[in-house]
Design an enzyme around this catalytic site. Structure first.
Site, short mmCIF file in Angstrom:
data_model
loop_
_atom_site.label_atom_id
_atom_site.label_comp_id
_atom_site.label_asym_id
_atom_site.label_seq_id
_atom_site.Cartn_x
_atom_site.Cartn_y
_atom_site.Cartn_z
N SER A 289 39.87 57.93 19.79
CA SER A 289 39.81 56.36 20.26
C SER A 289 39.75 55.19 19.42
O SER A 289 40.61 54.15 18.75
CB SER A 289 39.61 55.64 21.73
N LYS B 25 33.28 65.37 24.90
CA LYS B 25 31.69 63.38 23.79
C LYS B 25 32.60 63.34 25.77
O LYS B 25 33.96 63.31 26.11
CB LYS B 25 32.68 62.86 23.23
N SER C 204 32.49 60.17 28.19
CA SER C 204 32.84 58.38 27.77
C SER C 204 32.48 57.65 28.44
O SER C 204 32.86 56.19 28.57
CB SER C 204 33.78 58.33 26.45
N GLY D 17 29.79 59.03 24.89
CA GLY D 17 30.55 58.70 23.80
C GLY D 17 30.30 56.77 24.54
O GLY D 17 31.04 55.48 23.87
#
Lengths: 304, 304, 304, 304
Positions: free
Chosen positions: D45, D164, D166, D189
């Protein structure tokens, strides 16, 4: 009897010492009595109901009863979280000679207040209330949403006669009108949806905006009833920002200041609500001035 | 004095006729008195505060005062939407000899209750309250969120001594602990966050789960205090689902049924809250049984 | 030229091996060509655009171009998150002879996509696109909401000629129609709002429902245009649940199965979308059957 | 092999003409190679993956492969909405010699992407991917939330080796760590949760903050590994606002400007992302300066 027309959701005036200013309340009512408002909701959300004691509410209800002109309908904001207390409040309103009670969705225990639990609440209240019951849905304050199917089930109860729907969701309003019987009164609680709801067969509105622009709201209603939808649509857009920026975004605080601007007694809200900031006051003044100017232009036949 | 340890957020027992069953309340307290609970919150959310009259609340507060063992701290749920009424409630609690008041964020007029308005509310209450004030944040019911910076500003007031933080947001809890002075008590309101909050320097918990699993909550607290974080972490996971599925998802209704399961008097909640369905009761029973079984295995030294 | 009437938001048929089944796509189009649909949106959300490669999209666009009957308008779903790639896609559509591009709000970086950033995106695309631009707002998929003021600003650009508004928010739709110039086309993307939007001056709809009930959607449009609002309103309610339960709740997967039910080629969606469960298929069948039955009753003049 | 330590979620540098600036990317990597970062996520991202073509991504992946120092682990951001395309991307990364793929939850068709659909997606990808799979959950961008139970089911697949996470939800992170096997890597994350997640048994972090404060993140990791939790906790709070105000609120745009401030090449993001405003740049500068000053004070042993 169907509840039809424009009702003002009255504010509760406070004196500088924080007590309820019943004299100012009477003066406001005397002036509203000279409008074509169909009636009043006394001690609803705009009346800061959650900031009042039951004693204060009874005195306000009583004062409204004494001060309302003959023929004006009186609706008592009687819903609280507890089912049994809601029934007790409804009986008090009946003793004072009110015409109906407005019963807000209970809301504190959000996840537990399923459609089934809410239905049980309304059925129990409607069974016990001496007065006809209007459902009151205002998800922006309660966090409780309803569906048209759910309203239609409640509408089968002979003592549940209408709804004040304040979400501003026209799709929902159109489905409620479609699914409920013709005698059921679907009243909108957000002025921004008044015209369209009337076009769809709605019964009118219970409006905070009617505290400071009662004639404008009444004129939209009457234009639709007279078949002049073009005029109604134009008038609707003259109040769009007044509805959104004052009643919607600033709640009772904004409504009260707008009342002060047009000659009613508004005054300050009760803490924890704060008086408007200087910038907010300027916004109210500007939005109100523009709304009134547009209405005058429309009266004069000047196209926007 | 810092508020430390595990506090039970007491339920309010009702008799079959709907009245407050003070005798059952006394019996529950007699049993809680024999645990290592640090004290009690009387008439908070789990106590169905919004469904009680002020008269009823005063009688419940009074009964708890009479029934609590010496040394148990008593915290009165005294916050309502109105600032002045909150002060009046706090004074009543002081007259009854309580140790602190728990003041919920006002919440009805969501958009108007800005951080500034909420700060004014707490400062006014803290100035006027004879008792130390604990802030109470429970966004899942109120729709009002707070930030650690905001709590830190309030923590500068000498009469604001702690917070019950029920969002379950550990990041927020860790920041509150970091930003507030050591004497400020950060108590969690969700049992699922107890262990980690203690590890971060939290002061304990005000827990609905402590109504039906008081010893489990106390053991987590004592394990952390004794430096046995491995055991505390294991115990924490034995209550995870009991916290989430019973106290979290089923609220006071679930907590009361779990109390019935383990020998306290739970009983039904007040309408509009509905008794559990058969399926919900089975869930409570299963979750509770598994939680207790895991705790026993841990006591026996059996690894999961 | 204003974009008016009912457009089908076409699905993309897949063969059992997962490849695009252009032959089935042609067959569907041949049948749609015989309806009064005004045109087609090719590779929008309902066309599973985010699950297709650009190569596949070009082949689908090309096939639609070859298969659409003369006079049917073709709108290419050309919006992606990147501004420059959106321009490149718009140029491809222009080379294939499309009539307009439908440009979805970029949405991945939610908090960064402010009204200003979104306005810059549309202005840049509109400047560079050889084809007229239709804005596309679908917050239930994108998480990006827009306001009528924002649309009105974009509507000043000579190459931004309309909007497909899929939120279902009639208040927003009414304000867009009010604030934008008459030549601007406000098309709804949710069939449930078709009748009311037309009553308010809307230009029509871009509808997934038109994939399986094209005639029903067209009849509502034509009834309003013919001034028969009573009939339009009745027809609107015959498609309410088909719109909500099939297109709304089940998305492309539900639309495809409904197409299978009425003789088009629907087929399965691409993973990660899953085929309907047995229970979901039954729901689609029942909702569809009821919708069609109600339409027939209305044709026969039988009151509901 | 467990994925442990601090990974930078690399940005993608663009030249003034908007093309990918591979030379700047190489220079940044040369400098990161001299830190104790464990490796890099390439085109996630923060790398503006949704604004890049597959050709560009392949070139960036290739450049990272060439430029990364021996021993640095390389994780390819390979997840897109389509299951089959995600597999194709994973195979490309394998051919380039990457160590793992990071697979974002599909998200466009929100309501259709049930836990079952998402599980099918990950199982299919994990079966087909030559590289180990790390799940990637970032609900603030995707609108898709996950539960620990769901992660634990996926963790049973031999080729799904970590996550991960986030969201910043520490409760969720603690449950994932508790429910998944020890060899499963739970990487956070969001830098704000690094210390606590490590304390709970987390494996490290994949951090945008590590693009501009790589050493600070590594020091927290190493302090926890060395058993110095007091120092780790202090360091954690030195990066709290840098994490929230820069990486959290300003996303790739803020991260890039912070990189520019500390001597990396950040540059502008791709439209529709807008460069920071002057006020935003000042915020980044102030937050960054305060963060670095606090770290220096801590190094000098000065208590805050």
């Amino acid at each position: 009897m169907r509840f039809e027309g424009i009702f003002a959701a009255l504010t509760t005036p406070f004196a500088p010492d924080g007590s309820v200013a019943l004299d100012k309340f009477r003066e406001n009512l005397a002036r509203y009595n000279r409008t074509h408002l169909r009636g009043y909701v006394v001690v609803g959300s705009t009346g800061e109901s959650v900031l009042l004691s039951f004693d204060e509410i009874d005195r306000i209800w009583n004062t409204a009863r004494e001060s309302a002109a003959p023929g004006k309908l009186l609706i008592a904001g009687a819903g609280v979280d507890s089912t049994s207390e809601t029934i007790a409040r409804s009986r008090s309103a009946a003793e004072l000679g009110y015409d109906a009670v407005l019963i807000k969705t209970p809301h504190y225990f959000k996840a537990l207040l399923t459609p089934v639990a809410l239905e049980r609440h309304y059925m129990t209240v409607a069974d016990a209330s001496p007065l006809p019951v209007l459902i009151y849905s205002i998800p922006q304050y309660t966090g409780i949403s309803i569906t048209a199917d759910w309203v239609a089930r409640l509408a089968e109860h002979p003592n549940i006669v209408g709804i004040k729907e304040s979400s501003g969701n026209l799709q929902l309003i159109s489905e409620i009108i479609h699914l409920c019987p013709p005698k059921f009164s679907t009243l909108v609680g957000s002025a921004g949806t008044l015209f369209l709801s009337l076009l769809l067969g709605g019964a009118g509105g219970v409006l905070a905006l009617a505290c400071f622009l009662p004639e404008a709201a009444v004129e939209i209603y009457e234009a639709v009833r007279a078949g002049d939808t073009a005029r109604a649509s134009r008038l609707q857009f003259t109040i769009l920002y007044a509805s959104r920026k004052i009643a919607g975004e600033l709640g009772p605080t904004g409504v009260k200041y707008a009342m002060d601007c047009v000659g009613y007694y508004g005054g300050d809200p009760r803490p924890p609500l704060c008086p408007l900031t200087e910038a907010q006051r300027k916004t109210v003044e500007a939005v109100l001035a523009e709304s009134i100017a547009r209405q005058k232009l429309d009266d004069l036949g000047v196209a926007r």
